[in-house]
Write an enzyme that holds these catalytic residues in place. Structure first.
Site, PDB file in Angstrom:
ATOM      1  N   LYS A   1      59.964  75.594  86.669  1.00 53.26           N
ATOM      2  CA  LYS A   1      58.907  76.614  86.546  1.00 53.26           C
ATOM      3  C   LYS A   1      57.734  76.202  87.434  1.00 53.26           C
ATOM      4  CE  LYS A   1      56.079  77.111  83.036  1.00 53.26           C
ATOM      5  NZ  LYS A   1      54.738  77.044  83.699  1.00 53.26           N
ATOM      6  N   ASP A   2      57.439  74.893  87.413  1.00 51.30           N
ATOM      7  CA  ASP A   2      56.382  74.355  88.290  1.00 51.30           C
ATOM      8  C   ASP A   2      57.067  73.817  89.548  1.00 51.30           C
ATOM      9  OD1 ASP A   2      53.956  74.554  86.481  1.00 51.30           O
ATOM     10  OD2 ASP A   2      55.362  73.488  85.202  1.00 51.30           O
TER      11      ASP A   2
ATOM     12  N   MET B   1      52.123  67.713  78.708  1.00 55.18           N
ATOM     13  CA  MET B   1      50.739  67.786  78.213  1.00 55.18           C
ATOM     14  C   MET B   1      50.765  68.309  76.778  1.00 55.18           C
ATOM     15  SD  MET B   1      48.339  68.574  81.449  1.00 55.18           S
ATOM     16  CE  MET B   1      48.589  70.324  81.593  1.00 55.18           C
TER      17      MET B   1
ATOM     18  N   SER C   1      53.496  76.233  77.712  1.00 54.36           N
ATOM     19  CA  SER C   1      52.569  75.928  76.617  1.00 54.36           C
ATOM     20  C   SER C   1      51.467  76.986  76.552  1.00 54.36           C
ATOM     21  CB  SER C   1      51.938  74.555  76.837  1.00 54.36           C
ATOM     22  OG  SER C   1      52.962  73.596  76.947  1.00 54.36           O
ATOM     23  N   ARG C   2      51.178  77.591  77.705  1.00 53.54           N
ATOM     24  CA  ARG C   2      50.117  78.604  77.731  1.00 53.54           C
ATOM     25  C   ARG C   2      50.517  79.881  77.002  1.00 53.54           C
ATOM     26  NH1 ARG C   2      46.495  77.210  82.198  1.00 53.54           N
ATOM     27  NH2 ARG C   2      47.360  75.322  83.087  1.00 53.54           N
TER      28      ARG C   2
ATOM     29  N   GLN D   1      43.542  67.298  86.387  1.00 53.34           N
ATOM     30  CA  GLN D   1      44.302  68.341  87.086  1.00 53.34           C
ATOM     31  C   GLN D   1      43.813  69.748  86.765  1.00 53.34           C
ATOM     32  OE1 GLN D   1      48.098  67.113  85.044  1.00 53.34           O
ATOM     33  NE2 GLN D   1      48.552  69.294  85.186  1.00 53.34           N
TER      34      GLN D   1
ATOM     35  N   HIS E   1      60.522  72.201  76.949  1.00 54.57           N
ATOM     36  CA  HIS E   1      60.423  70.732  76.930  1.00 54.57           C
ATOM     37  C   HIS E   1      61.671  70.136  76.283  1.00 54.57           C
ATOM     38  CE1 HIS E   1      55.953  71.732  76.970  1.00 54.57           C
ATOM     39  NE2 HIS E   1      56.081  70.930  78.012  1.00 54.57           N
TER      40      HIS E   1
ATOM     41  N   GLU F   1      60.689  74.982  73.552  1.00 54.98           N
ATOM     42  CA  GLU F   1      62.111  74.782  73.868  1.00 54.98           C
ATOM     43  C   GLU F   1      62.343  74.364  75.322  1.00 54.98           C
ATOM     44  OE1 GLU F   1      64.623  74.605  71.785  1.00 54.98           O
ATOM     45  OE2 GLU F   1      63.206  74.969  70.160  1.00 54.98           O
TER      46      GLU F   1
ATOM     47  N   GLN G   1      54.968  71.846  91.960  1.00 58.85           N
ATOM     48  CA  GLN G   1      54.674  70.521  91.390  1.00 58.85           C
ATOM     49  C   GLN G   1      55.871  69.583  91.593  1.00 58.85           C
ATOM     50  OE1 GLN G   1      52.631  69.529  87.480  1.00 58.85           O
ATOM     51  NE2 GLN G   1      54.731  69.563  86.764  1.00 58.85           N
TER      52      GLN G   1
HETATM   53  O1  PAF Z   1      53.634  69.888  84.102  1.00 57.35           O
HETATM   54  C1  PAF Z   1      52.830  69.305  83.344  1.00 57.35           C
HETATM   55  O2  PAF Z   1      52.840  69.495  82.126  1.00 57.35           O
HETATM   56  C2  PAF Z   1      51.801  68.350  83.940  1.00 57.35           C
HETATM   57  O3  PAF Z   1      51.396  68.795  85.186  1.00 57.35           O
HETATM   58  C3  PAF Z   1      52.313  66.892  84.007  1.00 57.35           C
HETATM   59  C4  PAF Z   1      53.516  66.781  84.903  1.00 57.35           C
HETATM   60  C5  PAF Z   1      52.658  66.419  82.598  1.00 57.35           C
HETATM   61  C6  PAF Z   1      51.205  65.997  84.565  1.00 57.35           C
HETATM   62  O4  PAF Z   1      50.068  66.005  83.751  1.00 57.35           O
END
Ligand code: PAF
Length: 282
Positions: free
Chosen positions: A151-152, A30, A188-189, A61, A37, A35, A155
């Site tokens: 981290k997620d 997003m 990112s937060r 989301q 990413h 780093e 997800q």
């Molecule tokens: O983890 C994220 O940044 C988002 O949830 C994703 C996987 C890009 C989906 O929008």
């Protein structure tokens, strides 16, 4: 470095690459790249001849309108960041219309036991939004492999289930959490944290490491009390949840089994900023 915004253009580009035998690695993001990413892009570049990074702040989301509004949007800086990493990356930065057409809404998935705990319980509809956008992006990009950070972690489990449910042919690769030197998980937060919050936030990982140290001797409920007490002593961090769960099905630990892998998960507010983190315990 190419920045593509139209889905038919990215599809043509990828089709050509596939025809010439290239494997496609995909890193969905997003934006507000950091780093963490970069490490996902590096994993993808090692495995795949062509790497596509999507930059799209997915509206479906976000269960909180102000979170969506304040989510950092830094496309020019993101392009420069990726350009410095490699000239061979393709950036896909679509509008909501390119992704969703005229109907910006989530499909309803049933991710079973994975969706009603932790993030799923605290962010109603969040995983339907994630599932919807990834289903669309996977179909537009048709990657061989897609890379997600641990981290997620929840997800990541949801995405694996989505791929099975939708019978997509992409292989999902989980990559280790990338941390600042002080232990704070990159996110990112973090860009929204004040200097003071940035000095306090490493307490999150420090506490998780303490839990890991105690896991062999303490029960889940003793560890929960321990973490709640620790956070209650820190004024600027508010614990939303702490859970110890089976790393496979994410169900809360009731009785430890020696052959089962467990992880500790938490979500914390630093002011308005919601941070999550987790750690493998055994
Ligand atoms: O983890 C994220 O940044 C988002 O949830 C994703 C996987 C890009 C989906 O929008």
């Amino acid at each position: 470095m190419q920045v593509i915004t139209a889905h038919h253009k990215i599809q043509t580009h990828i089709q050509e690459a596939k025809t010439s035998g290239k494997t496609i690695g995909f890193v969905p993001t997003m934006g507000a790249l950091h780093e963490g990413h970069a490490s996902l892009v590096n994993y993808a570049s090692k495995d795949c001849a062509l790497v596509v990074v999507s930059i799209f702040v997915n509206p479906t989301q976000f269960n909180n309108a102000s979170d969506l509004e304040t989510y950092p949007r830094t496309l020019d800086a993101d392009v420069a960041f990726l350009n410095a990493l490699s000239k061979d990356i393709i950036i896909y930065a679509p509008s909501a219309k390119e992704v969703y057409g005229d109907n910006i809404s989530s499909d309803e998935y049933n991710f079973g036991e994975l969706e009603n705990v932790m993030e799923g319980a605290h962010r109603p509809g969040h995983f339907d939004g994630v599932g919807t956008v990834l289903n669309k992006l996977f179909r537009q990009i048709n990657p061989d492999r897609a890379y997600f950070g641990e981290k997620d972690f929840q997800q990541l489990a949801i995405v694996k289930r989505l791929v099975k449910k939708e019978r997509l042919s992409v292989e999902i690769i989980g990559c280790p959490i990338y941390r600042e030197n002080n232990g704070l998980a990159m996110s990112s937060r973090n860009a929204r944290l004040t200097p003071k919050q940035l000095t306090v936030a490493p307490f999150i990982y420090k506490t998780l490491k303490e839990v890991k140290k105690r896991f062999h001797k303490d029960s889940a409920s003793v560890l929960k009390d321990f973490v709640q007490r620790k956070f209650s002593e820190i004024e600027s961090l508010e614990l939303e949840y702490f859970e110890i769960a089976n790393a496979q099905n994410l169900q809360p630990l009731s009785r430890k089994r020696s052959e089962t892998k467990y992880r500790a998960f938490l979500a914390v507010y630093a002011g308005e900023v919601r941070l999550i983190d987790n750690i493998a315990l055994n």
